[in-house]
Write an enzyme that holds these catalytic residues in place. Structure first.
Site, PDB file in Angstrom:
ATOM      1  N   SER A  94      11.400  -0.658 -20.517  1.00 50.64           N
ATOM      2  CA  SER A  94      11.493  -0.473 -19.385  1.00 50.64           C
ATOM      3  C   SER A  94      11.931   0.566 -19.544  1.00 50.64           C
ATOM      4  O   SER A  94      12.555   1.758 -19.231  1.00 50.64           O
ATOM      5  CB  SER A  94      12.333  -0.860 -18.682  1.00 50.64           C
TER       6      SER A  94
ATOM      7  N   SER B 144       6.069   4.047 -12.180  1.00 53.19           N
ATOM      8  CA  SER B 144       7.480   4.771 -12.294  1.00 53.19           C
ATOM      9  C   SER B 144       8.049   5.632 -12.586  1.00 53.19           C
ATOM     10  O   SER B 144       7.184   6.805 -12.190  1.00 53.19           O
ATOM     11  CB  SER B 144       8.228   4.185 -13.513  1.00 53.19           C
TER      12      SER B 144
ATOM     13  N   TYR C 287       6.312   5.746 -22.627  1.00 54.18           N
ATOM     14  CA  TYR C 287       6.768   5.038 -21.035  1.00 54.18           C
ATOM     15  C   TYR C 287       5.864   5.044 -20.286  1.00 54.18           C
ATOM     16  O   TYR C 287       5.497   4.664 -19.238  1.00 54.18           O
ATOM     17  CB  TYR C 287       7.894   3.893 -20.999  1.00 54.18           C
TER      18      TYR C 287
ATOM     19  N   LYS D 217       3.034   3.859 -17.601  1.00 57.18           N
ATOM     20  CA  LYS D 217       2.724   3.022 -16.201  1.00 57.18           C
ATOM     21  C   LYS D 217       1.667   4.654 -15.915  1.00 57.18           C
ATOM     22  O   LYS D 217       1.249   3.641 -14.707  1.00 57.18           O
ATOM     23  CB  LYS D 217       4.425   3.653 -15.597  1.00 57.18           C
TER      24      LYS D 217
ATOM     25  N   ARG E 244      21.249  13.176 -10.157  1.00 55.06           N
ATOM     26  CA  ARG E 244      19.778  12.567  -9.821  1.00 55.06           C
ATOM     27  C   ARG E 244      19.281  11.960  -9.062  1.00 55.06           C
ATOM     28  O   ARG E 244      18.497  11.387  -8.237  1.00 55.06           O
ATOM     29  CB  ARG E 244      19.554  13.031 -11.473  1.00 55.06           C
TER      30      ARG E 244
HETATM   31  C1  15L Z   1      13.336   3.718 -15.381  1.00 53.21           C
HETATM   32  O1  15L Z   1      11.498   3.552 -15.271  1.00 53.21           O
HETATM   33  C2  15L Z   1      13.854   2.638 -16.171  1.00 53.21           C
HETATM   34  O2  15L Z   1      13.455   1.381 -16.597  1.00 53.21           O
HETATM   35  C3  15L Z   1      14.926   2.852 -15.284  1.00 53.21           C
HETATM   36  O3  15L Z   1      15.722   1.449 -16.525  1.00 53.21           O
HETATM   37  C4  15L Z   1      15.790   4.378 -15.242  1.00 53.21           C
HETATM   38  O4  15L Z   1      15.862   4.706 -16.075  1.00 53.21           O
HETATM   39  C5  15L Z   1      14.489   4.675 -13.996  1.00 53.21           C
HETATM   40  O5  15L Z   1      13.458   4.572 -14.476  1.00 53.21           O
HETATM   41  C6  15L Z   1      15.390   6.208 -14.128  1.00 53.21           C
HETATM   42  O6  15L Z   1      14.562   7.229 -14.468  1.00 53.21           O
HETATM   43  O7  15L Z   1      16.006   6.171 -13.179  1.00 53.21           O
END
Ligand code: 15L
Length: 275
Positions: A77, A112, A137, A141, A175
Site C-alpha cells: 500500500s 487509489s 504502486y 492500481k 493536502r
Molecule cells: C494510498 O493509496 C496509501 O495506501 C495510503 O497509505 C496513503 O498514503 C494515501 O494513499 C494518500 O496518499 O494519502
C-alpha cells in the site's frame, strides 16, 4: 444490509483491514479474514482468519469458496520497487479476479489517488479521466482497474473501483483536506457496495464531502452512497502544514511522487488533460 454469503476480506491485518473487520462484524457480517501478517486484533464475532500469501492461487481459491463478495484490501500500500509490488499487487489481484469469476462474486477493488497522482492539484477530475499513476504502486492500481474492466466485460464479474484518497481518523496536513475520507463515510460506502442491486464496473472517488476535493463525477448515485462528513472543519488546524518540496506540493499524489523521481523539471500538464 447483511450479506447472505460470507465476505472475504484480504489485507485484514492492515490499517483499513482492521477498521473494516471491526466495523463490518459489528454490522453482523460473516467475514473470512486473511493476510500474510498475523491479525493484530481480537478475532471479531462470526469471523475466521487464515494466514495466506496472495501469490498462492490455491489458497485464494479455497478462501473465496462460497463467498458472494470479496473486499480486496491486501497487497502493498506504499510506493515500492517494481519487483516488490509485482507479486502481491499484480499477480495477487489476478488471483482475486479468477476466484471471483469462479464464485460469481462481486469485488470491491481499492484503487487509489496514486492511480491519478500525477495530475496537478488544480485539476478537477471525473471518473473517466485517463489514469496517470505516480509510481509502481499507482501503476498496480491502474492495472487493477483494467483487470476489473476485463473481468466485467468478458466474464460479468461486477466491481466497485474505489479511488481512495486518504482513509484516516483525522486530517494531518493541507493536502489531505482534499483527499480525506472519514471512517464513517468509508464504512457506509463499503456497505453500499454490498447492498446495491447492480454495480457493473463502477468508479467511486473515495473522498468525503470536502470543498477542497480534486474529484467530481463518479457512480455514487448508482451505488446509492453520499458522503456525510467533510474535511472543511479541520482546515484551520492544519493550515500551513505543507512540505518544502515543490514536486510534492504540485501534484495530487503528494509524497509518493518523489520516490525515485528523476525528472529535472515538472511533467507536462497538457499531456493527459482530462477535458
Ligand atoms: C494510498 O493509496 C496509501 O495506501 C495510503 O497509505 C496513503 O498514503 C494515501 O494513499 C494518500 O496518499 O494519502
Amino acid at each position: 444490509m447483511v450479506p447472505t454469503k460470507p465476505v472475504l476480506l484480504t489485507g485484514a491485518s492492515g490499517t483499513i483491514g482492521r477498521l473494516l473487520s471491526g466495523r463490518l462484524a459489528a454490522l453482523g457480517w460473516t467475514l473470512r479474514l486473511t493476510d500474510i501478517a498475523p491479525l493484530p486484533i481480537r478475532l471479531p464475532d462470526r469471523a475466521s482468519f487464515t494466514t495466506a500469501d496472495l501469490e498462492d492461487q490455491q489458497a485464494v481459491n479455497e478462501m473465496a469458496e462460497g463467498c458472494g463478495l470479496i473486499l480486496h484490501f491486501g497487497g502493498i500500500s506504499t510506493e515500492q520497487s517494481f519487483e516488490t509490488v509485482l507479486g502481491p499487487n499484480f499477480r495477487g489481484a489476478y488471483h482475486i479476479y479468477e476466484a471471483a469469476r469462479r464464485e460469481k462474486a462481486r469485488v470491491v477493488f481499492p484503487s487509489s489517488v496514486h492511480a491519478v497522482g500525477l495530475y496537478e492539484r488544480t485539476q478537477i477530475l471525473d471518473q473517466d479521466c485517463l489514469l496517470r499513476p505516480d509510481g509502481y504502486y499507482g501503476l498496480s492500481k491502474a492495472y487493477g482497474e483494467m483487470l476489473a474492466r476485463l473481468y466485467f466485460d468478458k466474464h460479468a464479474v461486477e466491481s466497485v473501483l474505489i479511488r481512495i484518497g486518504s482513509v484516516l481518523p483525522e486530517v494531518p496536513d493541507e493536502r489531505i483536506l482534499s483527499t480525506w475520507i472519514s471512517h464513517d463515510d468509508f464504512v457506509r460506502l463499503i456497505d453500499r457496495c454490498a447492498a446495491a442491486e447492480r454495480v457493473d464496473c463502477s468508479v467511486i472517488w473515495g473522498q468525503s464531502n470536502n470543498s477542497r476535493g480534486f474529484w467530481r463525477k463518479d457512480a455514487r448515485l448508482k451505488i446509492g452512497w453520499t458522503p456525510l462528513d467533510s474535511s472543511d472543519s479541520q482546515a484551520e488546524r492544519v493550515h500551513g502544514k505543507v512540505t518544502d518540496n515543490p514536486v510534492v506540493e504540485r501534484y495530487q499524489g503528494g509524497k509518493f511522487i518523489v520516490v525515485d523521481y528523476s525528472r529535472a523539471d515538472f511533467p507536462p500538464r497538457e499531456m493527459f488533460e482530462s477535458e
